[in-house]
Scaffold this motif. Sequence first.
Motif, mmCIF file in Angstrom:
data_model
loop_
_atom_site.group_PDB
_atom_site.id
_atom_site.type_symbol
_atom_site.label_atom_id
_atom_site.label_comp_id
_atom_site.label_asym_id
_atom_site.label_seq_id
_atom_site.Cartn_x
_atom_site.Cartn_y
_atom_site.Cartn_z
ATOM 1 N N ARG A 231 0.829 -1.205 0.000
ATOM 2 C CA ARG A 231 0.000 0.000 0.000
ATOM 3 C C ARG A 231 0.864 1.256 0.000
ATOM 4 O O ARG A 231 0.554 2.250 -0.670
ATOM 5 C CB ARG A 231 -0.937 -0.010 1.212
ATOM 6 C CG ARG A 231 -2.072 -1.027 1.094
ATOM 7 C CD ARG A 231 -2.835 -1.186 2.392
ATOM 8 N NE ARG A 231 -3.540 0.017 2.780
ATOM 9 C CZ ARG A 231 -4.744 0.372 2.337
ATOM 10 N NH1 ARG A 231 -5.385 -0.418 1.488
ATOM 11 N NH2 ARG A 231 -5.325 1.478 2.748
ATOM 12 N N SER A 232 1.961 1.209 0.739
ATOM 13 C CA SER A 232 2.869 2.358 0.768
ATOM 14 C C SER A 232 3.516 2.573 -0.596
ATOM 15 O O SER A 232 3.569 3.699 -1.108
ATOM 16 C CB SER A 232 3.944 2.132 1.838
ATOM 17 O OG SER A 232 4.900 3.161 1.812
ATOM 18 N N ARG A 235 1.197 3.921 -3.428
ATOM 19 C CA ARG A 235 0.843 5.341 -3.352
ATOM 20 C C ARG A 235 1.823 6.206 -4.125
ATOM 21 O O ARG A 235 1.482 7.326 -4.513
ATOM 22 C CB ARG A 235 0.786 5.794 -1.890
ATOM 23 C CG ARG A 235 -0.409 5.280 -1.120
ATOM 24 C CD ARG A 235 -0.484 5.930 0.260
ATOM 25 N NE ARG A 235 -1.634 5.442 1.004
ATOM 26 C CZ ARG A 235 -1.585 4.465 1.910
ATOM 27 N NH1 ARG A 235 -0.430 3.879 2.161
ATOM 28 N NH2 ARG A 235 -2.668 4.058 2.529
ATOM 29 N N ARG A 274 -6.987 -4.240 -2.984
ATOM 30 C CA ARG A 274 -7.025 -3.391 -1.786
ATOM 31 C C ARG A 274 -5.710 -2.651 -1.581
ATOM 32 O O ARG A 274 -5.681 -1.585 -0.969
ATOM 33 C CB ARG A 274 -7.346 -4.263 -0.576
ATOM 34 C CG ARG A 274 -7.722 -3.487 0.675
ATOM 35 C CD ARG A 274 -9.094 -2.820 0.546
ATOM 36 N NE ARG A 274 -9.441 -2.136 1.774
ATOM 37 C CZ ARG A 274 -10.055 -2.707 2.804
ATOM 38 N NH1 ARG A 274 -10.406 -3.979 2.739
ATOM 39 N NH2 ARG A 274 -10.338 -2.010 3.878
ATOM 40 N N LEU A 459 -7.290 4.359 -1.463
ATOM 41 C CA LEU A 459 -7.613 5.578 -0.726
ATOM 42 C C LEU A 459 -8.543 5.317 0.448
ATOM 43 O O LEU A 459 -8.713 6.179 1.312
ATOM 44 C CB LEU A 459 -8.252 6.608 -1.665
ATOM 45 C CG LEU A 459 -7.367 7.098 -2.823
ATOM 46 C CD1 LEU A 459 -8.139 8.060 -3.705
ATOM 47 C CD2 LEU A 459 -6.101 7.762 -2.284
ATOM 48 N N GLN A 460 -9.184 4.119 0.472
ATOM 49 C CA GLN A 460 -10.057 3.782 1.593
ATOM 50 C C GLN A 460 -9.210 3.244 2.737
ATOM 51 O O GLN A 460 -8.635 2.175 2.624
ATOM 52 C CB GLN A 460 -11.073 2.719 1.172
ATOM 53 C CG GLN A 460 -12.057 3.185 0.122
ATOM 54 C CD GLN A 460 -12.941 4.317 0.627
ATOM 55 O OE1 GLN A 460 -13.065 5.339 -0.010
ATOM 56 N NE2 GLN A 460 -13.524 4.126 1.792
ATOM 57 N N PRO A 461 -9.101 3.961 3.837
ATOM 58 C CA PRO A 461 -8.270 3.475 4.942
ATOM 59 C C PRO A 461 -8.878 2.230 5.562
ATOM 60 O O PRO A 461 -10.102 2.085 5.599
ATOM 61 C CB PRO A 461 -8.276 4.648 5.940
ATOM 62 C CG PRO A 461 -9.540 5.387 5.630
ATOM 63 C CD PRO A 461 -9.772 5.222 4.150
ATOM 64 N N PRO A 462 -8.032 1.299 6.037
ATOM 65 C CA PRO A 462 -8.556 0.068 6.635
ATOM 66 C C PRO A 462 -9.134 0.324 8.020
ATOM 67 O O PRO A 462 -8.498 0.072 9.041
ATOM 68 C CB PRO A 462 -7.333 -0.849 6.692
ATOM 69 C CG PRO A 462 -6.172 0.085 6.764
ATOM 70 C CD PRO A 462 -6.569 1.307 5.978
ATOM 71 N N ALA A 463 -10.335 0.867 8.053
ATOM 72 C CA ALA A 463 -10.984 1.191 9.318
ATOM 73 C C ALA A 463 -12.365 0.571 9.348
ATOM 74 O O ALA A 463 -13.081 0.563 8.353
ATOM 75 C CB ALA A 463 -11.097 2.713 9.478
ATOM 76 N N ASP A 631 -15.653 -0.403 5.379
ATOM 77 C CA ASP A 631 -16.523 0.722 5.696
ATOM 78 C C ASP A 631 -17.621 0.746 4.638
ATOM 79 O O ASP A 631 -17.692 -0.143 3.783
ATOM 80 C CB ASP A 631 -15.743 2.047 5.765
ATOM 81 C CG ASP A 631 -15.071 2.390 4.436
ATOM 82 O OD1 ASP A 631 -15.384 1.738 3.412
ATOM 83 O OD2 ASP A 631 -14.239 3.303 4.419
ATOM 84 N N LEU A 716 -4.887 -6.423 7.062
ATOM 85 C CA LEU A 716 -4.892 -4.959 7.129
ATOM 86 C C LEU A 716 -5.049 -4.543 8.579
ATOM 87 O O LEU A 716 -6.032 -4.885 9.228
ATOM 88 C CB LEU A 716 -6.046 -4.390 6.296
ATOM 89 C CG LEU A 716 -5.917 -4.590 4.794
ATOM 90 C CD1 LEU A 716 -7.218 -4.250 4.096
ATOM 91 C CD2 LEU A 716 -4.790 -3.738 4.238
#
Length: 717
Positions: A231-232, A235, A274, A459-463, A631, A716
């Motif tokens: 993911r890093s 980006r 993802r 862009l969707q944070p794993p929350a 989410d 994640l």
Amino acid sequence: MSLRQLGSLFAPRSVAIVGISARADNLGALVLRNLRQGGFRGRLWLVDRQEGEFEGLQVHAGVAALPEAPELAVVATPAPSVPQVIGALAALGTRAAVVLSAGLRQPGPDGRSLEQAMLAAAGPAGRLRILGPNCIGLLVPRSRLNASFAPGQALPGAIAFATQSGALATAMLDWANAQGIGFSHFISLGDGADVDFGDVLVELAGDGGTRAILLYMESVTHARKFMAAARSAARSKPVIVVKGGRAPEGARAAASHTGAMAGSDAVFDAAVRRAGMLRVATLEALFDAAATLSHPPRWQGERLVVLTNGGGAGVLAADALALAGGRLAALGEATLQALDAALPANWSHGNPVDIVGDAPVQRYVDALRILLAAPEVDGILFLHAPTAVVPAEDIARACLPLLRRAGKAVLACWLGGSSVLAARRLAADAGFPCHGTPEHGVAAWMQLADYHRNQQLLLQPPAAAADLRVDREAAAAVVQQALHAGSEWLDEAAAKEVLQAYGIPTVSTLRARDAQEAVEAAEALGWPVALKVVSPQLQHKSDVGGVALNIGSSDELRRAMVAMRQRLAVTAPQAHVAGFTVQRMLQRRGSRELILGVQADPVFGPVLLFGEGGTAVELHHDSALELPPLDLALAQQLVARTRIGRTLAGFRGAPGVNQAAVFDALLRVSQLACDLSSIVELDVNPLLADAEGVVALDARIRVRPPDADASARLALA
């Protein structure tokens, strides 16, 4: 594993080769020749068991005899000696090693594998980093480093390539040299005992000389570390993956529908999406994608227009786009009028925009200008077949100034051979990748579309979803009771208790040991009812006649129970009948049968599944996967990736369903998967959805004692 000290691996100021001899097949000697031919400028030492000289360099007798610690050591000694060599290097202060030796997974004298002994000898985590064992080595052209036994050098470039396959590494390097493709890094990971894809991605993400990262993968270790690094990296630059081993291993012994559909390759696909990476199917596509994404065009959306001077080429492009699931732009009235004014009367009057084979330069320019300005067009596939009317080079020179200023994506496809070479060269030099056929051009467009979809997921944070009121303790108590009783599967009633604790509506279900209790349960619930057998050996009850529907009276219920026992004695004689469940029949017109599921993947942990449910769930294969936590946006995208998901709003007169209730159920299953580490498999099938909401008609849950806390299972964080 530490991420420190990889600088000593990729840009060392000194190198020692351990294991050198004059034998023709000696790997150390091959590495020495590659280092010299590559122009390595640092200090270079040789080590073997005995002191001597080799090709004009002193050979030191053992690592301890070196005058100082090399930053990088290349180890090419027999497997049993590797742990001792690594221990000596660590004691000396060496910071990185490339272990070419194979066979380290065999047991050593103390019962540990030689690989385990090697890692222990390296000292505390991160003290000495190891690439390999069983690898070809690595090449970093700008550092003039060829610490490998590859057959030749790598050309310098801006693409990094990392692979788990040594044979593939040598073949790929040979092919790339023939194609004139250069690399910033060329890395063979081998068995990946220490340095793995996660480490490599972190290093390459911060490397200013790397414009794109290509990976050939066969397996993933340390899933959370890999996902964080991927993911890093994604980006900052394109990360493109081709993976071997596409067979759905996870389906071979699955007991639930979810387990059968969530094979390991499909889970890997979900992880790639993802992480914002792009997965392609072939090595050729790997480099095609790199060429396209290394100079990423401005992206507005997926509506493509095909501009061509040949009707056949346009038709082939449109066909390829449709088969790949792409979207042709529907040209608006203003755009059509502008094209009518600029083009001859016999132009195609639609998309593809065929400007006819006799098109002069100005016709190309006019059509391009109109399409670039059209708000309903997100991108253009520019196709040109050579004609005698005007040289292709002249068309390229006239159109390139327009394309450089374009605010949308444009891909070029110059069909033919020598007559379009100059045009291809001009376009490529201007940063517009060129493709040889309409199908290749469309494939490149779809790669762009997939890549940008995945970037949106990134862009969707794993929350986890907020404000979900759940009773985790109540659900955990049900699971714990089953574990204490030694049960692998919760019965249907217990499974529904877990769902209810997480706020997922279920149809009322009561247990019954015999016909009398079943009749009492039915009268309490209200007729008509469904009768289902309870047996730990039967997970797909309807397959063996363990389900009876629409029972309307006590006499009918008693007869159904007798008939069910008789059927089971024939169809499933091994099954122990522990009782029955009785539930109220729901009659909801216009409802959809869905499936929600959770499967514990051995690498990526819990995985969520959504799709079409019912008895034909595995026949239609209409499902999609996602890694938790979800989410709302991720839940909506998961549903949209299925065919049935696209019908939930209503179609052809069929009423729509309460989509908010579907998304809410997905969020709650996601939370359940994150919270309860003992749940390794879950099916809610069918989940009935209609305008009123959702209700789980059947559920099964598989449990096992937890071997880690819930958060450690998630890929994640």
